[in-house]
Enzyme design. Structure first.
Site, PDB file in Angstrom:
ATOM      1  N   GLU A  66       0.825  -1.200   0.000  1.00 48.61           N
ATOM      2  CA  GLU A  66       0.000   0.000   0.000  1.00 48.61           C
ATOM      3  C   GLU A  66       0.864   1.257   0.000  1.00 48.61           C
ATOM      4  O   GLU A  66       0.573   2.223  -0.725  1.00 48.61           O
ATOM      5  CB  GLU A  66      -0.916   0.010   1.224  1.00 48.61           C
ATOM      6  CG  GLU A  66      -1.848  -1.184   1.316  1.00 48.61           C
ATOM      7  CD  GLU A  66      -1.282  -2.307   2.161  1.00 48.61           C
ATOM      8  OE1 GLU A  66      -2.050  -2.910   2.922  1.00 48.61           O
ATOM      9  OE2 GLU A  66      -0.062  -2.583   2.053  1.00 48.61           O
ATOM     10  N   CYS A 101      -0.309   0.349   7.673  1.00 51.91           N
ATOM     11  CA  CYS A 101      -0.767   0.725   6.332  1.00 51.91           C
ATOM     12  C   CYS A 101      -2.200   1.256   6.369  1.00 51.91           C
ATOM     13  O   CYS A 101      -2.579   2.075   5.528  1.00 51.91           O
ATOM     14  CB  CYS A 101      -0.679  -0.479   5.391  1.00 51.91           C
ATOM     15  SG  CYS A 101       1.019  -0.983   5.030  1.00 51.91           S
ATOM     16  N   ALA A 179      15.034 -44.270  -6.993  1.00 52.80           N
ATOM     17  CA  ALA A 179      16.426 -44.696  -7.131  1.00 52.80           C
ATOM     18  C   ALA A 179      16.478 -46.194  -7.409  1.00 52.80           C
ATOM     19  O   ALA A 179      15.518 -46.931  -7.129  1.00 52.80           O
ATOM     20  CB  ALA A 179      17.223 -44.390  -5.865  1.00 52.80           C
ATOM     21  N   TRP A 187      20.552 -39.185 -13.044  1.00 54.35           N
ATOM     22  CA  TRP A 187      19.363 -38.385 -12.787  1.00 54.35           C
ATOM     23  C   TRP A 187      18.144 -39.085 -13.357  1.00 54.35           C
ATOM     24  O   TRP A 187      18.203 -39.644 -14.460  1.00 54.35           O
ATOM     25  CB  TRP A 187      19.488 -36.997 -13.407  1.00 54.35           C
ATOM     26  CG  TRP A 187      20.624 -36.213 -12.857  1.00 54.35           C
ATOM     27  CD1 TRP A 187      21.835 -36.022 -13.423  1.00 54.35           C
ATOM     28  CD2 TRP A 187      20.641 -35.497 -11.624  1.00 54.35           C
ATOM     29  NE1 TRP A 187      22.620 -35.220 -12.630  1.00 54.35           N
ATOM     30  CE2 TRP A 187      21.893 -34.882 -11.511  1.00 54.35           C
ATOM     31  CE3 TRP A 187      19.714 -35.322 -10.609  1.00 54.35           C
ATOM     32  CZ2 TRP A 187      22.241 -34.104 -10.413  1.00 54.35           C
ATOM     33  CZ3 TRP A 187      20.057 -34.540  -9.533  1.00 54.35           C
ATOM     34  CH2 TRP A 187      21.303 -33.940  -9.440  1.00 54.35           C
ATOM     35  N   THR A 213      20.695 -38.201   2.990  1.00 53.36           N
ATOM     36  CA  THR A 213      20.846 -37.593   1.665  1.00 53.36           C
ATOM     37  C   THR A 213      22.171 -36.848   1.570  1.00 53.36           C
ATOM     38  O   THR A 213      22.849 -36.889   0.535  1.00 53.36           O
ATOM     39  CB  THR A 213      19.668 -36.643   1.376  1.00 53.36           C
ATOM     40  OG1 THR A 213      18.458 -37.395   1.361  1.00 53.36           O
ATOM     41  CG2 THR A 213      19.845 -35.938   0.038  1.00 53.36           C
ATOM     42  N   ARG A 224      20.106 -22.225  -7.846  1.00 55.58           N
ATOM     43  CA  ARG A 224      20.642 -21.994  -9.175  1.00 55.58           C
ATOM     44  C   ARG A 224      19.451 -21.808 -10.123  1.00 55.58           C
ATOM     45  O   ARG A 224      18.335 -22.188  -9.806  1.00 55.58           O
ATOM     46  CB  ARG A 224      21.508 -23.172  -9.629  1.00 55.58           C
ATOM     47  CG  ARG A 224      22.670 -23.449  -8.664  1.00 55.58           C
ATOM     48  CD  ARG A 224      23.562 -24.614  -9.112  1.00 55.58           C
ATOM     49  NE  ARG A 224      22.879 -25.894  -9.126  1.00 55.58           N
ATOM     50  CZ  ARG A 224      22.705 -26.660  -8.050  1.00 55.58           C
ATOM     51  NH1 ARG A 224      23.125 -26.252  -6.860  1.00 55.58           N
ATOM     52  NH2 ARG A 224      22.097 -27.825  -8.143  1.00 55.58           N
ATOM     53  N   SER A 239      19.650 -36.877  13.388  1.00 49.79           N
ATOM     54  CA  SER A 239      19.344 -37.310  14.756  1.00 49.79           C
ATOM     55  C   SER A 239      20.588 -37.666  15.550  1.00 49.79           C
ATOM     56  O   SER A 239      20.723 -37.312  16.725  1.00 49.79           O
ATOM     57  CB  SER A 239      18.390 -38.508  14.717  1.00 49.79           C
ATOM     58  OG  SER A 239      17.153 -38.136  14.126  1.00 49.79           O
ATOM     59  N   GLU A 307      13.593 -31.809   0.311  1.00 50.86           N
ATOM     60  CA  GLU A 307      14.189 -32.706  -0.684  1.00 50.86           C
ATOM     61  C   GLU A 307      14.966 -33.747   0.097  1.00 50.86           C
ATOM     62  O   GLU A 307      16.086 -33.499   0.536  1.00 50.86           O
ATOM     63  CB  GLU A 307      15.112 -31.949  -1.641  1.00 50.86           C
ATOM     64  CG  GLU A 307      14.399 -30.949  -2.527  1.00 50.86           C
ATOM     65  CD  GLU A 307      15.319 -30.357  -3.585  1.00 50.86           C
ATOM     66  OE1 GLU A 307      16.347 -30.985  -3.929  1.00 50.86           O
ATOM     67  OE2 GLU A 307      15.013 -29.255  -4.074  1.00 50.86           O
ATOM     68  N   GLY A 309      15.316 -38.277   1.320  1.00 54.73           N
ATOM     69  CA  GLY A 309      15.144 -39.667   0.941  1.00 54.73           C
ATOM     70  C   GLY A 309      13.820 -40.220   1.439  1.00 54.73           C
ATOM     71  O   GLY A 309      13.038 -39.546   2.117  1.00 54.73           O
TER      72      GLY A 309
END
Length: 386
Positions: A66, A101, A179, A187, A213, A224, A239, A307, A309
């Protein structure tokens, strides 16, 4: 009983409201990567069907949408008295990093303010709307409310349930494999899908993975393919506190390591690399994931991009922490391999977690699917009074 159709005049007015609020939503989306922990908000000011000023919320501590629009009007020598203001979130009514505002709008004397979504912040929560009405300004609320919520699920979640909005990114084959049996996964999806995933990293407050991971893939977890002045914090669930101190994610940018086995000497060495080790309570010998999400909510985390496992992904789902799935499907079949998530066996179909598809789009040779947790989204809509 059927509802009578509105008159042509009211129908035209409603169409105008939709048109201009969608313009404001586009402005809010244009600052998707920069406003965190504040919500993404857009504002347009209209008179006689013509746009006279617009603005979007700036990085935290900067002006809100605003104020940006009001400054643009002032710079152009335009008086907005009697105009209509469209804003995607209720104007704030409290002193935070910036002044209210609502007060700025009242001083500018528009005839009407149209609001997409009421602000769930307990410091606002209808007070901005009320102050505008008390100042004699007409107020309409709820135009494109769902669209505004979809731009800010994390902010609304943090304000209403004290935890961030969490989406789980998965990349899999058509038969649901992430996988090979030996763990090789790079990939499955193509370059375009991986680049697209960086958009979701960039809009998040935190990118979260597991220590498994990190050990297997040694990811950078950076941004990127997307320009952003506010990279998300990298976070690891570890952990047993076994993370390699030379892992690539320790590149000087901020990292959080959640563990239930902290060790002072190693923590100090990681602190020198801008990594904060955060002790967490344990649940069955592992980091209590619900407690971790509450900690992040307390530290102004709006959106978490996961992201990880199959083990951590499954654990987050079992803990009820996942709000949305972001799945990239590659057009290939693997056969035996690792599944997307590790979940316990169920005895009844009614025990399944249910998600609703919200989008499907080709990304290069792959397909991106989005699905929201049905109950979590309904709760968010109720909290947002939609």
């Amino acid at each position: 009983m059927s509802t009578p159709l509105p008159s042509s005049v009211s129908r035209e007015a409603a169409n105008q409201d939709l048109h201009w609020m969608r313009r404001a939503l586009a402005l809010a989306e244009s600052v998707l990567y920069i406003t965190d922990p504040n919500p993404r908000v857009g504002c347009v000011i209209v008179r006689d069907g013509q746009l006279i000023a617009s603005g979007a919320t700036q990085p935290a501590g900067g002006p809100h949408a605003e104020v940006m629009a009001l400054r643009q009007a002032a710079a152009q020598g335009v008086d907005i008295a009697g105009a209509t203001v469209y804003v995607t979130l209720e104007p704030c009514s409290h002193h935070g990093r910036t002044p209210p505002c609502a007060d700025a709008l009242i001083a500018a004397r528009p005839a009407r303010v149209v609001i997409a979504l009421s602000d769930p912040n307990p410091l606002v929560a209808g007070r901005g709307e009320r102050r505008l009405r008390e100042a004699g300004i007409a107020v309409t609320v709820g135009v494109c409310a769902e669209e505004s919520l979809a731009l800010n699920p994390g902010f609304v979640a943090r304000m209403t349930r004290a935890t961030p909005w969490v989406w789980l990114k998965l990349a899999a084959t058509l038969d649901g494999r992430i996988a090979l049996p030996n763990g090789k996964s790079q990939w499955i999806t193509g370059d375009a899908a991986r680049a697209d995933g960086h958009h979701w990293r960039a809009r998040s407050s935190v990118v979260l993975t597991g220590s498994g991971t990190v050990a297997a893939d040694n990811p950078q977890l950076n941004i990127r393919h997307v320009d952003t002045v506010r990279p998300p914090i990298k976070a690891v669930v570890d952990s047993r506190f076994e993370i390699d101190e030379n892992a690539r994610l320790f590149d000087g940018t901020q990292v959080w390591v959640f563990t239930c086995s902290p060790e002072a000497t190693k923590s100090a060495r990681l602190a020198a690399k801008n990594a904060l080790v955060i002790p967490m309570p344990a649940s069955n010998g592992r980091v209590d994931l619900a407690a971790m999400m509450r900690w992040m909510g307390e530290h102004e985390v709006n959106e978490v991009h996961v992201e990880a496992g199959a083990r951590l992904s499954g654990a987050l789902l079992q803990a009820g922490c996942v709000d949305e799935l972001l799945i990239y499907l590659a057009p290939m079949l693997m056969g035996p391999g690792l599944g997307m998530v590790r979940l316990p066996e169920l005895d009844e179909l009614t025990a399944m977690q249910r998600f609703a598809f919200t989008g499907a789009a080709p990304v290069g040779e792959d397909m991106r699917l989005r699905a929201r947790h049905v109950e979590h989204w309904l709760a968010l809509r109720q909290f947002a009074r939609i």
